[in-house]
Write an enzyme that holds these catalytic residues in place. Structure first.
Site, PDB file in Angstrom:
ATOM      1  N   CYS A   7       0.844  -1.203   0.000  1.00 26.22           N
ATOM      2  CA  CYS A   7       0.000   0.000   0.000  1.00 26.22           C
ATOM      3  C   CYS A   7       0.875   1.247   0.000  1.00 26.22           C
ATOM      4  CB  CYS A   7      -0.943   0.000   1.204  1.00 26.22           C
ATOM      5  SG  CYS A   7      -2.367  -1.098   1.042  1.00 26.22           S
ATOM      6  N   ASP A  30      10.047  -6.593  -9.074  1.00 23.18           N
ATOM      7  CA  ASP A  30      10.421  -7.191  -7.783  1.00 23.18           C
ATOM      8  C   ASP A  30      11.832  -6.739  -7.414  1.00 23.18           C
ATOM      9  OD1 ASP A  30       9.301  -9.940  -6.130  1.00 23.18           O
ATOM     10  OD2 ASP A  30      11.380  -9.302  -5.791  1.00 23.18           O
ATOM     11  N   HIS A  46      -6.477  -2.920  -0.855  1.00 24.34           N
ATOM     12  CA  HIS A  46      -5.744  -3.854   0.007  1.00 24.34           C
ATOM     13  C   HIS A  46      -6.556  -5.127   0.210  1.00 24.34           C
ATOM     14  CE1 HIS A  46      -2.928  -5.222   3.084  1.00 24.34           C
ATOM     15  NE2 HIS A  46      -4.011  -5.756   3.643  1.00 24.34           N
ATOM     16  N   ASN A  87       1.619 -16.730  -4.127  1.00 20.04           N
ATOM     17  CA  ASN A  87       1.800 -17.517  -2.912  1.00 20.04           C
ATOM     18  C   ASN A  87       0.754 -17.080  -1.895  1.00 20.04           C
ATOM     19  OD1 ASN A  87       4.171 -18.774  -3.936  1.00 20.04           O
ATOM     20  ND2 ASN A  87       5.351 -16.946  -3.433  1.00 20.04           N
ATOM     21  N   GLY A  93       4.999 -19.609   1.140  1.00 17.37           N
ATOM     22  CA  GLY A  93       6.082 -18.654   0.905  1.00 17.37           C
ATOM     23  C   GLY A  93       5.644 -17.209   0.842  1.00 17.37           C
ATOM     24  N   THR A  95       5.276 -13.639   1.940  1.00 18.82           N
ATOM     25  CA  THR A  95       5.964 -12.803   2.937  1.00 18.82           C
ATOM     26  C   THR A  95       5.362 -11.409   3.042  1.00 18.82           C
ATOM     27  OG1 THR A  95       7.608 -12.098   1.299  1.00 18.82           O
ATOM     28  CG2 THR A  95       8.171 -14.023   2.647  1.00 18.82           C
ATOM     29  N   HIS A  98      -0.216  -8.407   1.125  1.00 19.37           N
ATOM     30  CA  HIS A  98      -1.082  -7.654   0.194  1.00 19.37           C
ATOM     31  C   HIS A  98      -1.016  -8.506  -1.067  1.00 19.37           C
ATOM     32  CE1 HIS A  98      -2.353  -3.559  -1.672  1.00 19.37           C
ATOM     33  NE2 HIS A  98      -2.386  -4.457  -2.653  1.00 19.37           N
ATOM     34  N   HIS A 100      -0.516 -10.441  -4.303  1.00 21.19           N
ATOM     35  CA  HIS A 100       0.313 -10.069  -5.453  1.00 21.19           C
ATOM     36  C   HIS A 100       0.515 -11.284  -6.338  1.00 21.19           C
ATOM     37  CE1 HIS A 100       2.826 -11.102  -1.993  1.00 21.19           C
ATOM     38  NE2 HIS A 100       3.661 -11.688  -2.836  1.00 21.19           N
ATOM     39  N   HIS A 102       3.207 -12.740  -8.933  1.00 18.93           N
ATOM     40  CA  HIS A 102       4.537 -12.683  -9.524  1.00 18.93           C
ATOM     41  C   HIS A 102       4.396 -13.016 -11.009  1.00 18.93           C
ATOM     42  CE1 HIS A 102       6.870 -13.042  -5.643  1.00 18.93           C
ATOM     43  NE2 HIS A 102       5.722 -13.568  -5.242  1.00 18.93           N
TER      44      HIS A 102
HETATM   45  P1  AMP Z   1       5.998 -13.309  -1.568  1.00 17.46           P
HETATM   46  O1  AMP Z   1       7.206 -13.918  -0.883  1.00 17.46           O
HETATM   47  O2  AMP Z   1       5.295 -14.220  -2.523  1.00 17.46           O
HETATM   48  O3  AMP Z   1       5.061 -12.689  -0.544  1.00 17.46           O
HETATM   49  O4  AMP Z   1       6.569 -12.143  -2.470  1.00 17.46           O
HETATM   50  C1  AMP Z   1       6.944 -10.904  -1.955  1.00 17.46           C
HETATM   51  C2  AMP Z   1       7.879 -10.319  -2.957  1.00 17.46           C
HETATM   52  O5  AMP Z   1       8.014  -8.938  -2.689  1.00 17.46           O
HETATM   53  C3  AMP Z   1       9.299 -10.905  -2.930  1.00 17.46           C
HETATM   54  O6  AMP Z   1       9.607 -11.496  -4.191  1.00 17.46           O
HETATM   55  C4  AMP Z   1      10.182  -9.699  -2.608  1.00 17.46           C
HETATM   56  O7  AMP Z   1      11.419  -9.723  -3.292  1.00 17.46           O
HETATM   57  C5  AMP Z   1       9.301  -8.548  -3.040  1.00 17.46           C
HETATM   58  N1  AMP Z   1       9.569  -7.284  -2.385  1.00 17.46           N
HETATM   59  C6  AMP Z   1       9.705  -7.052  -1.064  1.00 17.46           C
HETATM   60  N2  AMP Z   1       9.901  -5.742  -0.820  1.00 17.46           N
HETATM   61  C7  AMP Z   1       9.890  -5.118  -2.029  1.00 17.46           C
HETATM   62  C8  AMP Z   1      10.039  -3.769  -2.458  1.00 17.46           C
HETATM   63  N3  AMP Z   1      10.250  -2.774  -1.587  1.00 17.46           N
HETATM   64  N4  AMP Z   1       9.988  -3.506  -3.786  1.00 17.46           N
HETATM   65  C9  AMP Z   1       9.778  -4.505  -4.681  1.00 17.46           C
HETATM   66  N5  AMP Z   1       9.609  -5.798  -4.331  1.00 17.46           N
HETATM   67  C10 AMP Z   1       9.674  -6.113  -3.032  1.00 17.46           C
HETATM   68 ZN    ZN Z   2      -1.777  -3.273   1.280  1.00 16.95          ZN
END
Ligand code: AMP
Ligand code: ZN
Length: 114
Positions: A7, A30, A46, A87, A93, A95, A98, A100, A102
């Site tokens: 966000c 990413d 969100h 994910n 996996g 992390t 929000h 997303h 890939h």
């Molecule tokens: P996930 O592990 O599936 O939740 O993917 C989260 C993704 O966000 C990971 O591939 C991280 O490399 C990416 N990520 C985390 N912080 C940032 C950021 N500030 N800008 C761009 N990507 C990010």
């Molecule tokens: Zn968010």
């Protein structure tokens, strides 16, 4: 949501390498790419994770796939194929909570996933 990294990226409070934006979707690179193309497609609304998609908010998911299809047609790296991954939950996996998608392209991808 106040404390959400993505966000904050949408709001411009944290910098990102923007690929595409419209009224409901934001696409950015990413920060730790795992392929020559590794983008994240997120709704501006969100939504924490895939299992929070329901009949009220699912429209943005079809729009996200339209955006992915359009971007794929516009970029050479996608011509031999590409992968979309979302994910959901810690065991899968996730992390950043929000939702997303890939978008990975520019190399071959193994299957089954790890
Ligand atoms: P996930 O592990 O599936 O939740 O993917 C989260 C993704 O966000 C990971 O591939 C991280 O490399 C990416 N990520 C985390 N912080 C940032 C950021 N500030 N800008 C761009 N990507 C990010
Ligand atoms: Zn968010």
């Amino acid at each position: 949501m106040n404390d959400c990294l993505f966000c904050k990226i949408i709001a411009g409070e944290i910098p990102s390498n923007k690929i595409y934006e419209d009224e409901s979707v934001y696409v950015f690179a990413d920060i730790a790419p795992t392929a020559p193309v590794h983008w994240l497609v997120i709704p501006k609304e969100h939504i924490a994770k895939l299992s929070d998609i329901n009949d009220k908010n699912s429209g943005v998911v079809s729009h996200i796939y339209e955006v992915i299809s359009k971007l794929a047609a516009e970029h050479e790296e996608f011509k031999n194929g590409f992968r979309v991954v979302s994910n959901c939950g810690e065991s899968a996996g996730q992390t950043v909570f929000h939702i997303h998608f890939h978008v990975l392209a520019g190399r071959d991808f193994a299957w089954p996933a790890g």
